[in-house]
Design a protein around this motif. Structure first.
Motif, PDB file in Angstrom:
ATOM      1  N   ARG A 352       0.817  -1.204   0.000  1.00 36.29           N
ATOM      2  CA  ARG A 352       0.000   0.000   0.000  1.00 36.29           C
ATOM      3  C   ARG A 352       0.857   1.263   0.000  1.00 36.29           C
ATOM      4  O   ARG A 352       0.626   2.201  -0.754  1.00 36.29           O
ATOM      5  N   LYS A 353       1.860   1.255   0.881  1.00 37.88           N
ATOM      6  CA  LYS A 353       2.651   2.468   1.074  1.00 37.88           C
ATOM      7  C   LYS A 353       3.596   2.717  -0.104  1.00 37.88           C
ATOM      8  O   LYS A 353       3.740   3.839  -0.570  1.00 37.88           O
ATOM      9  N   ALA A 354       4.241   1.629  -0.580  1.00 40.81           N
ATOM     10  CA  ALA A 354       5.224   1.806  -1.651  1.00 40.81           C
ATOM     11  C   ALA A 354       4.563   1.791  -3.025  1.00 40.81           C
ATOM     12  O   ALA A 354       5.174   2.203  -3.996  1.00 40.81           O
ATOM     13  N   GLY A 355       3.315   1.278  -3.111  1.00 38.09           N
ATOM     14  CA  GLY A 355       2.642   1.196  -4.398  1.00 38.09           C
ATOM     15  C   GLY A 355       3.033  -0.025  -5.204  1.00 38.09           C
ATOM     16  O   GLY A 355       2.556  -0.226  -6.302  1.00 38.09           O
ATOM     17  N   HIS A 356       3.913  -0.864  -4.668  1.00 40.79           N
ATOM     18  CA  HIS A 356       4.317  -2.091  -5.350  1.00 40.79           C
ATOM     19  C   HIS A 356       4.882  -3.001  -4.276  1.00 40.79           C
ATOM     20  O   HIS A 356       5.021  -2.604  -3.120  1.00 40.79           O
ATOM     21  N   ASP A 357       5.213  -4.267  -4.640  1.00 38.73           N
ATOM     22  CA  ASP A 357       5.894  -5.125  -3.660  1.00 38.73           C
ATOM     23  C   ASP A 357       7.088  -5.820  -4.301  1.00 38.73           C
ATOM     24  O   ASP A 357       7.390  -6.960  -3.994  1.00 38.73           O
ATOM     25  N   ARG A 358       7.764  -5.102  -5.210  1.00 40.58           N
ATOM     26  CA  ARG A 358       8.978  -5.668  -5.810  1.00 40.58           C
ATOM     27  C   ARG A 358      10.106  -5.616  -4.790  1.00 40.58           C
ATOM     28  O   ARG A 358      10.446  -4.546  -4.279  1.00 40.58           O
ATOM     29  N   ILE A 359      10.687  -6.781  -4.507  1.00 43.25           N
ATOM     30  CA  ILE A 359      11.638  -6.881  -3.406  1.00 43.25           C
ATOM     31  C   ILE A 359      12.872  -6.029  -3.686  1.00 43.25           C
ATOM     32  O   ILE A 359      13.424  -5.396  -2.782  1.00 43.25           O
ATOM     33  N   SER A 360      13.267  -5.942  -4.967  1.00 45.28           N
ATOM     34  CA  SER A 360      14.510  -5.235  -5.264  1.00 45.28           C
ATOM     35  C   SER A 360      14.380  -3.726  -5.060  1.00 45.28           C
ATOM     36  O   SER A 360      15.384  -3.038  -4.983  1.00 45.28           O
ATOM     37  N   GLU A 361      13.130  -3.225  -4.966  1.00 46.60           N
ATOM     38  CA  GLU A 361      12.952  -1.765  -4.838  1.00 46.60           C
ATOM     39  C   GLU A 361      12.382  -1.384  -3.491  1.00 46.60           C
ATOM     40  O   GLU A 361      11.689  -0.376  -3.353  1.00 46.60           O
ATOM     41  N   LEU A 362      12.641  -2.206  -2.469  1.00 47.97           N
ATOM     42  CA  LEU A 362      12.041  -1.937  -1.162  1.00 47.97           C
ATOM     43  C   LEU A 362      12.922  -1.061  -0.282  1.00 47.97           C
ATOM     44  O   LEU A 362      12.625  -0.878   0.888  1.00 47.97           O
ATOM     45  N   GLY A 363      14.018  -0.503  -0.805  1.00 50.66           N
ATOM     46  CA  GLY A 363      14.949   0.265   0.019  1.00 50.66           C
ATOM     47  C   GLY A 363      14.275   1.381   0.790  1.00 50.66           C
ATOM     48  O   GLY A 363      13.457   2.114   0.244  1.00 50.66           O
ATOM     49  N   GLY A 364      14.573   1.475   2.068  1.00 49.40           N
ATOM     50  CA  GLY A 364      14.014   2.536   2.891  1.00 49.40           C
ATOM     51  C   GLY A 364      12.737   2.173   3.606  1.00 49.40           C
ATOM     52  O   GLY A 364      12.265   2.933   4.452  1.00 49.40           O
ATOM     53  N   VAL A 365      12.168   1.010   3.318  1.00 48.61           N
ATOM     54  CA  VAL A 365      10.923   0.611   3.988  1.00 48.61           C
ATOM     55  C   VAL A 365      11.151   0.486   5.493  1.00 48.61           C
ATOM     56  O   VAL A 365      10.285   0.842   6.296  1.00 48.61           O
ATOM     57  N   ALA A 366      12.329   0.008   5.880  1.00 48.04           N
ATOM     58  CA  ALA A 366      12.606  -0.174   7.311  1.00 48.04           C
ATOM     59  C   ALA A 366      12.523   1.145   8.052  1.00 48.04           C
ATOM     60  O   ALA A 366      12.064   1.205   9.193  1.00 48.04           O
ATOM     61  N   GLN A 367      12.958   2.239   7.405  1.00 49.80           N
ATOM     62  CA  GLN A 367      12.896   3.531   8.078  1.00 49.80           C
ATOM     63  C   GLN A 367      11.497   4.135   8.013  1.00 49.80           C
ATOM     64  O   GLN A 367      11.046   4.755   8.957  1.00 49.80           O
ATOM     65  N   ARG A 368      10.812   3.949   6.876  1.00 48.85           N
ATOM     66  CA  ARG A 368       9.480   4.551   6.744  1.00 48.85           C
ATOM     67  C   ARG A 368       8.449   3.799   7.561  1.00 48.85           C
ATOM     68  O   ARG A 368       7.505   4.396   8.069  1.00 48.85           O
ATOM     69  N   MET A 369       8.565   2.492   7.671  1.00 48.10           N
ATOM     70  CA  MET A 369       7.578   1.685   8.385  1.00 48.10           C
ATOM     71  C   MET A 369       8.293   0.737   9.344  1.00 48.10           C
ATOM     72  O   MET A 369       8.379  -0.467   9.099  1.00 48.10           O
ATOM     73  N   PRO A 370       8.792   1.269  10.466  1.00 52.80           N
ATOM     74  CA  PRO A 370       9.595   0.411  11.353  1.00 52.80           C
ATOM     75  C   PRO A 370       8.796  -0.769  11.900  1.00 52.80           C
ATOM     76  O   PRO A 370       9.294  -1.908  11.901  1.00 52.80           O
ATOM     77  N   ALA A 371       7.552  -0.531  12.335  1.00 52.77           N
ATOM     78  CA  ALA A 371       6.792  -1.614  12.961  1.00 52.77           C
ATOM     79  C   ALA A 371       6.496  -2.710  11.950  1.00 52.77           C
ATOM     80  O   ALA A 371       6.558  -3.901  12.261  1.00 52.77           O
TER      81      ALA A 371
END
Lengths: 481, 151
Positions: A352-371
């Motif tokens: 929902r947040k990134a608009g996709h779920d491609r694993i190679s483009e998930l950089g920064g998810v840990a900081q944007r959505m820590p929980a």
């Protein structure tokens, strides 16, 4: 008191009807019905815990025509898991579908699915199990196609046809058993069944039909596209709960009904298919490009582990060692239920947040959505089988059983599957971190992030550190130290 | 007794025929009919086992099961047909979007699964109808039933 057994089936059914009648208020009605269903399921578990097995026949009809319900330790354990996981999915779905037109379709179907699921866990005769399995398959396929996208509809159309074929094959086996033994009640059949050719044919038909529905390798082909293309709460329900229903039935039939004919040869065949599932599913999960597809292939692998227990169970005489293996198998199924539901819910938030779920483009998810990232990590560690998760204990007992029975060939399968699982979980986590600043907030959207977090936490801590109750409710002694 | 075996055996045969047809045929409607035939075979078996001789009344339990089974089969058939209708609609709208972007021949998405004779001017404006839409290459089975990228 045993009449209360009807509640976990009846409450969601009535809730679903009410949600259909009041489409504007469906989210409110659905959430309340979900709460009531969850409480009734947990209540039945508590009753079984306190008073032992329960059984009732509805409507005052005798056994051949009346609808029998019963609950023992195995049903109660799965009922409790389903109640907790489905409640978390319901709370998450309330936020996920908020303001969307899909909500009014989601709630009736979801409550119908839940009703059928509880029905499978509680039904006492083979034909009512067939009806419940069909209801489960119909509502699951309809839910999976909820997005209306072409891929989702095509995948779930295939899922529906596969499910229908599986149920029909099971039903043909039921017909053979009724011809030979004149009853459909599982308890009575278990007493009468002997090692006859007709029973062996019925076993082959029923188990292969159910294996198709539970996606045992190489009959898993329908699962990854169907689960990966569904909306996140539905993916979680399909992977965590729906495949468990047919697995529960295989386990029950294999150990209770077909004990006289389910010998080591047949069990080894199931074990080999399970080994294939572990290796192939884990490998495909490692190669998957999308997070939800990874989770779906991981389900194929985790179902495989459950079938590795069958040859070990078949070669052990009744006793503590066999009880431990049985309980460990159930524990792994329960852990996977919590972990995979948490994983899919968290993956849905990422999508929902990134608009996709491609694993190679998930950089920064840990900081944007820590929980959310933390949920994925926790659930992932339960999928790998790191201590103290429930699957660590499960795999430990599995490997000990393989040593004790001299069936060493299951060991490399388990080890290799675990390594591959570690690889695919850490592949996601290593991509999730980026160079963005770390925010001050741990939880960004409480109503959808906390259910995922709690489920992931339960798979690691609740079932791992407190596995004793699983042994106790199944009627066995203390858990292995 | 022989009538019972004949009826039950015909049921098993119908199940096997339906299963074979389900696995072999590609078209969804054929698959659906096949699964209904297989289901009919299972119901035949249930009806055959209810027979208890010429004098005794038949066993009511298998009859009750068949009635329930028919209800389940009808609902399942309805759901398959409804989903198939939705799939066709989704494919049509996807194909229309494809036509507007004028990259129909280059993209992997499928063109509309219709023969040229079914197209009417009201469904598509002449500007959207490009010659590429009508080439036979677009109507091969591969393009009509695109594999999902991860199937």
């Amino acid at each position: 008191m045993a009449d209360l057994l009807i509640l976990p089936v009846l409450v969601p059914l009535l809730g679903g009807l009410l949600a259909t009648a009041l489409p504007v208020r469906s989210a409110l009605v659905g959430t309340l019905a979900a709460l009531a269903t969850s409480l009734s399921g947990l209540g039945i578990t508590l009753l079984v815990w306190l008073h032992g097995d329960l059984g009732t026949v509805l409507g005052g009809w005798g056994v051949p025509l009346g609808i029998g319900l019963s609950a023992d330790g195995l049903s109660a354990a799965l009922l409790a898991m389903a109640s907790l996981v489905a409640l978390a999915i319901s709370i998450y779905a309330g936020s996920y579908f908020a303001g969307s037109a899909q909500a009014r379709h989601f709630w009736p179907l979801w409550l119908l699915l839940w009703s059928a699921l509880n029905g499978v866990f509680l039904a006492a005769d083979l034909f009512n199990l067939y009806v419940m399995l069909e209801l489960l398959g119909l509502s699951a396929a309809a839910l999976g196609a909820l997005t209306g996208k072409r891929e989702a509809i095509a995948a779930n159309l295939r899922y529906l046809l596969v499910g229908l074929l599986g149920s029909l094959t099971y039903l043909l086996g039921v017909a053979l058993l009724y011809t030979a033994y004149g009853t459909l009640d599982i308890g009575l059949l278990g007493e009468r069944l002997g090692p006859t050719p007709i029973a062996a044919t019925a076993l082959a038909l029923m188990v292969s039909g159910l294996a198709l529905k539970t996606a045992l390798f190489p009959l898993h082909f329908w699962l990854p596209p169907a689960h990966a293309n569904a909306p996140a709460p539905v993916s979680a329900a399909l992977s965590a709960l729906v495949v468990k229903a047919s697995f529960y039935l295989i386990l029950r039939l294999w150990t209770e009904l077909f004990a006289p004919i389910a010998d080591i040869g047949a069990a080894t065949l199931l074990g080999l298919l399970g080994a294939g599932a572990v290796l192939w599913g884990s490998w495909r999960a490692l190669r998957a490009q999308r997070l939800k597809l990874l989770a779906a292939y991981s389900t194929v692998a985790q179902i495989g582990y459950l079938f590795l227990f069958f040859p070990l169970l078949a070669s052990l005489p009744p006793g503590t060692a066999r009880d431990d293996l049985f309980a460990a198998c159930v524990l792994m199924a329960l852990t996977h239920g919590f972990a995979k539901a948490g994983f899919f819910l968290a993956a849905g938030l990422v999508q929902r947040k990134a608009g996709h779920d491609r694993i190679s483009e998930l950089g920064g998810v840990a900081q944007r959505m820590p929980a959310t990232t933390f949920s994925i990590a926790l659930a992932g560690s339960a999928l790998v089988g790191l201590p103290p998760s429930g699957s660590f204990i499960g795999k430990w007992v599995l490997m000990r059983g393989a040593f004790e029975t001299g069936q060493w060939w299951w060991l490399p399968v388990t080890v290799l599957g675990t390594l591959l699982a570690a690889a695919y979980v850490f592949r996601v986590l290593s991509r999730a971190f980026g160079l963005e600043p770390t925010p001050l907030q741990f939880v960004t959207n409480a109503r959808s992030e906390i259910p995922a977090l709690l489920l992931a936490f339960a798979s690691v801590a609740l079932l791992g550190l407190a596995a004793g109750p699983v042994w106790a409710i199944l009627g066995f002694g203390a858990a292995p130290a | 007794m022989s009538a019972q075996f004949l009826y039950g055996g015909a049921g098993i045969l119908l199940f096997a025929l339906g299963l074979w047809s389900l696995l072999v045929h590609e078209a969804l409607l054929r698959k659906l009919i096949a699964i209904n035939i297989a289901g009919g075979g299972v119901f035949h078996v249930f009806i055959a086992i209810a027979y208890r001789g010429d004098t005794a009344p038949p066993d009511p339990v298998p009859h009750a099961l068949v009635l329930t089974g028919i209800v389940v089969a009808v609902s399942a058939t309805a759901l398959v047909l409804a989903l198939h209708r939705r799939l066709e609609q989704a494919e049509e709208s996807a194909a229309d979007a494809e036509g507007r972007s004028e990259s129909a021949s280059a993209s992997s998405a499928a063109p509309p699964p219709r023969t040229p004779t079914e197209r009417t001017p009201t469904e598509r404006t002449p500007t959207e109808l490009t010659p590429a839409d009508l080439t036979p290459a677009d109507l091969t089975p591969e393009t009509l039933h695109p594999e999902t990228p991860h199937g």
